[in-house]
Structures are given as structure tokens and as C-alpha cells.
Design an enzyme around this catalytic site. Structure first.
Site, PDB file in Angstrom:
ATOM      1  N   THR A  72       4.701  -0.554  18.701  1.00  0.00           N
ATOM      2  CA  THR A  72       3.933   0.123  17.943  1.00  0.00           C
ATOM      3  C   THR A  72       2.861  -0.468  17.240  1.00  0.00           C
ATOM      4  O   THR A  72       1.816  -0.092  16.785  1.00  0.00           O
ATOM      5  CB  THR A  72       4.709   0.399  16.622  1.00  0.00           C
TER       6      THR A  72
ATOM      7  N   GLU B 175       7.031   8.124  14.471  1.00  0.00           N
ATOM      8  CA  GLU B 175       7.285   7.623  13.198  1.00  0.00           C
ATOM      9  C   GLU B 175       8.174   8.360  12.081  1.00  0.00           C
ATOM     10  O   GLU B 175       9.025   7.897  11.472  1.00  0.00           O
ATOM     11  CB  GLU B 175       6.128   7.299  12.106  1.00  0.00           C
TER      12      GLU B 175
ATOM     13  N   HIS C 172       6.646  -6.986  10.811  1.00  0.00           N
ATOM     14  CA  HIS C 172       8.091  -6.749  11.167  1.00  0.00           C
ATOM     15  C   HIS C 172       8.324  -7.285  12.657  1.00  0.00           C
ATOM     16  O   HIS C 172       9.612  -7.652  12.730  1.00  0.00           O
ATOM     17  CB  HIS C 172       8.313  -4.833  11.233  1.00  0.00           C
TER      18      HIS C 172
ATOM     19  N   GLU D 279       8.556  -3.104  17.846  1.00  0.00           N
ATOM     20  CA  GLU D 279       7.442  -3.208  16.822  1.00  0.00           C
ATOM     21  C   GLU D 279       6.095  -3.702  17.500  1.00  0.00           C
ATOM     22  O   GLU D 279       5.157  -3.404  17.022  1.00  0.00           O
ATOM     23  CB  GLU D 279       8.054  -4.428  15.632  1.00  0.00           C
TER      24      GLU D 279
ATOM     25  N   HIS E  33       4.677   5.285   7.176  1.00  0.00           N
ATOM     26  CA  HIS E  33       3.839   5.312   8.184  1.00  0.00           C
ATOM     27  C   HIS E  33       3.936   6.727   8.449  1.00  0.00           C
ATOM     28  O   HIS E  33       2.670   7.319   8.711  1.00  0.00           O
ATOM     29  CB  HIS E  33       4.473   4.467   9.375  1.00  0.00           C
TER      30      HIS E  33
ATOM     31  N   GLU F 139       8.755   1.297   6.759  1.00  0.00           N
ATOM     32  CA  GLU F 139       8.461   2.268   7.561  1.00  0.00           C
ATOM     33  C   GLU F 139       8.189   3.601   7.202  1.00  0.00           C
ATOM     34  O   GLU F 139       7.185   4.401   7.775  1.00  0.00           O
ATOM     35  CB  GLU F 139       9.501   2.314   8.458  1.00  0.00           C
TER      36      GLU F 139
ATOM     37  N   TRP G  40       0.833  -1.123  -0.019  1.00  0.00           N
ATOM     38  CA  TRP G  40      -0.057   0.052  -0.094  1.00  0.00           C
ATOM     39  C   TRP G  40       0.962   0.958  -0.076  1.00  0.00           C
ATOM     40  O   TRP G  40       2.144   1.377   0.576  1.00  0.00           O
ATOM     41  CB  TRP G  40      -0.950   0.050   1.073  1.00  0.00           C
TER      42      TRP G  40
ATOM     43  N   ASP H 178       1.497  -3.591   9.317  1.00  0.00           N
ATOM     44  CA  ASP H 178       2.811  -3.545   9.047  1.00  0.00           C
ATOM     45  C   ASP H 178       3.711  -3.811  10.213  1.00  0.00           C
ATOM     46  O   ASP H 178       4.753  -4.647  10.103  1.00  0.00           O
ATOM     47  CB  ASP H 178       3.382  -2.298   8.358  1.00  0.00           C
ATOM     48  N   GLU H 179       3.644  -3.095  11.213  1.00  0.00           N
ATOM     49  CA  GLU H 179       3.995  -3.326  12.495  1.00  0.00           C
ATOM     50  C   GLU H 179       4.287  -4.863  12.861  1.00  0.00           C
ATOM     51  O   GLU H 179       5.293  -5.228  13.337  1.00  0.00           O
ATOM     52  CB  GLU H 179       3.881  -2.327  13.615  1.00  0.00           C
TER      53      GLU H 179
HETATM   54 FE   LIG Z   1       7.883  -0.364  13.073  1.00  0.00          FE
HETATM   55 FE   LIG Z   2       6.033   2.250  12.070  1.00  0.00          FE
END
Ligand SMILES: [Fe+2]
Ligand SMILES: [Fe+2]
Length: 397
Positions: free
Chosen positions: A233, A139, A266, A230, A180, A177, A96, A262-263
Site C-alpha cells: 500500500t 482501505e 506501519h 503495508e 485513509h 488506518e 493528521w 502512514d503505510e
Molecule cells: Fe496500511
Molecule cells: Fe491504509
């Protein structure tokens, strides 16, 4: 210019604690004490007064604590990382992008879409925006985190375009990242609810401050730190998503939820690296985990400053705690999760020191919770502080 003197003196008292807790340990080689405290170094204090110097870490800074021979472990894991870690990256074409969630400036409906976004954001309270802004600023300090990863011995990107699996991961992780902060920044700009210039100043101060998460150039400590962060977040973006939904802003909920996903991905990658370290070197890894937890996981944006509020991070954290976006309980929960994820209780073949570290870490979540309950039990005086991010409006902390 206002300085973060309060946190500086706090740090300097922590120096004493740190030295007495860890100074006698000899398992580390190359322990170097670099920075000095405010009190013991008048020159440093002079530097802090200069207007171009943002709030700084003033504590004992330790470098290269991992025995050099252990660097070989990470070199030998190159292929493993390619097959097990890089697979957690998403191809750019399938990722995305912030634009997918924002009004399209090239479309005829742009103004209408912006008006809709602004209408929806009217339902959100100011304290929610304080937390969202704090998350966005965190971020946006991404250059600091890429720098931090590139301090780690054996995995750093030696050239800036190195072809090792570790370096490829770090660059691609950074690139993922980067979306974000970008997305949250653009949303906040368009909604018109926050003071963008104050926010931008805070970001500039924060990146200028950098951070020392006390990972000592050790990938053991570094990857434990990133595993923790991670997940932290993931939790906090998940909670801002939940609250946006409760306030009726489904699109913002989708934004925060997408970032949270996403976090999570990760987190999966970083916890897998540490899992591998536990497999190869259980003693060294459990000692590293205990060490990191004794030092406490510092939040990446703990030096945030807007040019006005010396306690900005503490105040932001208090609002996040009150709204249930990120709380002391979450800290204990994350540790408990990691202890389970890495099967710490079942580790065998540890040294005496390793056993002690194992017991310490396994008992820690309960101890943190008990302490937290005691703190919560004390009657807290209700107070409100002004936040420049929301035009100086007073927010309950
Ligand atoms: Fe992250
Ligand atoms: Fe992030």
C-alpha cells in the site's frame, strides 16, 4: 445475480494444488479443513445464490496451525512490543486528520474550495480514478483487516479493549488506518467524477465477503502478511501521489503521499515484529515465510464486486498494472526487499527444512520476475471494459 464463478472455480483448482503441496507436511498441529469446494458441496453453492451472500472465499480454510506452545513467545514479547512497536504509533493529537486536506464545511469559503477541488480533478483521466477508487475501496474494508488481526493466536484483542501491547497496537493501528478510507472517500465524493453509489455498493459487498489470507490464526503468518501488505500500500499510494502531481493536482498528490507515509510507518512496525521472530525462532519464521509465499500473498480486496462485473478485481488490477500504480514487478520487489530486510540469506542454524525454505525464498524474486517478463512478452490483446465506478465508461485494461 452475477456470481464470481470464475474465481470460484479457480479457487477450487487451487485447493487440489494446496492439498498436494502442503497436505503431507506434519510440522503443523491442529490442521482443520473447514470449507469445501464448489463442486463437492452443492449446499454451499445453493447458499451462494442467495442475494444477501456476497462473493465468498471457497478454498480449504486452515485454522490454528501454530503449535500452541508458541503462543508463549508472544506473551513473553509483551514488554518488548510496548517498547519497540507501540512507539511507531503517533499520538492522536499529532496525527493528521482528513479534514486537514478537505474543504472546511464550516467556513465561508467552503463552496469556493469545493469548486477549486473539482476544477483540479478535471485534469485527471478516468483510468486514474478507477485506480484511486479501487485503492479507496481497499482501505474502506478496514473492518475485515481488524477482524483478521484478531484471528491471530496469542496477540488477539480478547475483550475488545484488552490492555495487552498487541491489542493496543491493533486498535490504534485500525484507528490510524481508518483515516485513509475516510479521506479518499470524501475527496472522491466532492470531486464529482465517480459514481458514489456504485462505489458504496462495492464497499458493502467487500466487507460482507471478508477475506481469508491463509494466515491460519498464526501470528507468524499474520505479521508476514501485514509486512508485505503495508509495503504494497505504501508503494501504490506513493504512485497515485506521483501521478496526481504529474496531472497537476498537487493537493491530491499531498493526500496520497500523506497516506503512503502512514503505510511506511506501519510497515516499519510489522517488519520489526517479524525481525524479532527471526531472532527468537529463525527456523519457524523462515518456514512461515516460505509457506506464505507458496500460497501467494492475496490482495486484501480480491473479492471486490459491484453487483455487475464478475472480474472487477482482475480488471481493476489490470488498470493499476498498466498505470504503474501496483505491478507484478512490485510484488517481486517487495519480496526482495523483505528478504534483505530480514537478512534471510545470512540465517544460520536452520534445520534441513529451514534451509530449503531459505533457498526457496531467496530465489523467488528472480523467478517471479522471469515469469513476469515471459507474460509481458506475449502480445496482449488490447481491450476496454466498462467500470460502474466511472458511470460505465470503458477503460483500457
Ligand atoms: Fe496500511
Ligand atoms: Fe491504509
Amino acid at each position: 445475480m452475477a456470481l464470481k464463478l470464475k474465481s470460484l472455480s479457480f479457487q477450487s483448482s487451487k485447493v487440489q494444488q494446496y492439498v498436494s503441496n502442503f497436505g503431507s507436511e506434519n510440522r503443523r498441529s491442529h490442521r482443520v479443513f473447514m470449507a469445501s469446494t464448489l463442486r463437492s458441496s452443492p449446499k454451499e453453492f445453493e447458499n451462494l445464490k442467495k442475494p444477501y451472500v456476497p462473493p465468498c472465499e471457497v478454498h480449504v480454510q486452515v485454522t490454528h496451525s501454530m503449535p500452541p506452545q508458541k503462543i508463549e513467545i508472544f506473551k513473553s514479547l509483551e514488554d518488548w512490543a510496548e517498547n519497540n512497536i507501540l512507539v511507531h504509533l503517533k499520538p492522536v493529537e499529532k496525527c493528521w486528520q482528513p479534514q486537514d486536506f478537505l474543504p472546511d464545511p464550516a467556513s465561508d469559503g467552503f463552496h469556493e474550495q469545493v469548486m477549486e477541488l473539482r476544477e483540479r480533478s478535471k485534469e485527471l483521466p478516468d483510468d486514474y480514478f478507477v485506480v484511486l477508487v479501487g485503492d479507496m475501496i481497499t482501505e474502506e474494508a478496514l473492518p475485515t483487516y481488524q477482524t483478521m488481526l484478531n484471528t491471530l493466536d496469542g496477540v488477539r484483542d480478547e475483550t475488545g479493549a484488552s490492555l495487552t501491547s498487541w491489542a493496543i497496537w491493533t486498535r490504534a493501528w485500525t484507528a490510524e488506518e481508518n483515516r485513509h478510507g475516510d479521506l479518499l472517500n470524501k475527496y472522491l465524493y466532492l470531486c464529482g467524477r465517480v459514481d458514489m453509489k456504485q462505489i458504496e455498493k462495492t464497499i458493502q459487498y467487500l466487507i460482507g465477503s471478508g477475506m481469508d489470507p491463509r494466515t491460519e490464526n498464526s501470528p507468524y503468518l499474520g505479521f508476514i502478511y501485514t509486512s508485505f501488505q503495508e509495503r504494497a500500500t505504501f508503494i501504490s499510494h506513493g504512485n497515485t501521489a506521483r501521478l496526481a502531481k504529474e496531472h497537476g493536482d498537487i493537493k491530491l498528490a499531498q493526500i496520497c503521499g500523506t497516506i503512503a507515509a502512514d503505510e511506511k510507518r506501519h510497515e516499519t512496525a510489522y517488519t520489526k515484529i517479524v525481525e524479532k521472530l527471526f531472532e527468537i525462532d529463525p527456523d519457524g519464521t523462515v518456514l512461515a515465510l516460505a509457506d506464505m509465499m507458496k500460497k501467494k500473498i492475496s490482495m486484501p480486496a480480491h473479492l471486490m464486486f459491484d453487483g455487475q462485473d464478475d472480474n472487477l478485481f482482475e480488471n481493476f488490477s489490470a488498470v493499476a498494472q498498466r498505470l504503474g500504480v501496483y505491478t507484478a514487478k512490485d510484488y517481486a520487489d517487495i519480496l526482495e526487499f523483505l528478504v534483505g530486510r530480514w537478512n534471510i540469506e545470512k540465517l544460520t542454524g536452520l534445520s534441513g527444512e529451514g534451509h530449503k525454505a531459505q533457498d526457496y525464498v531467496c530465489g523467488l524474486p528472480t523467478r517471479i520476475r522471469r515469469l513476469e517478463e515471459r507474460v509481458q512478452g506475449r502480445a496482449k490483446q488490447a481491450s476496454a471494459v466498462p467500470f460502474s465506478w466511472v458511470f460505465g465508461k470503458k477503460i483500457m485494461v
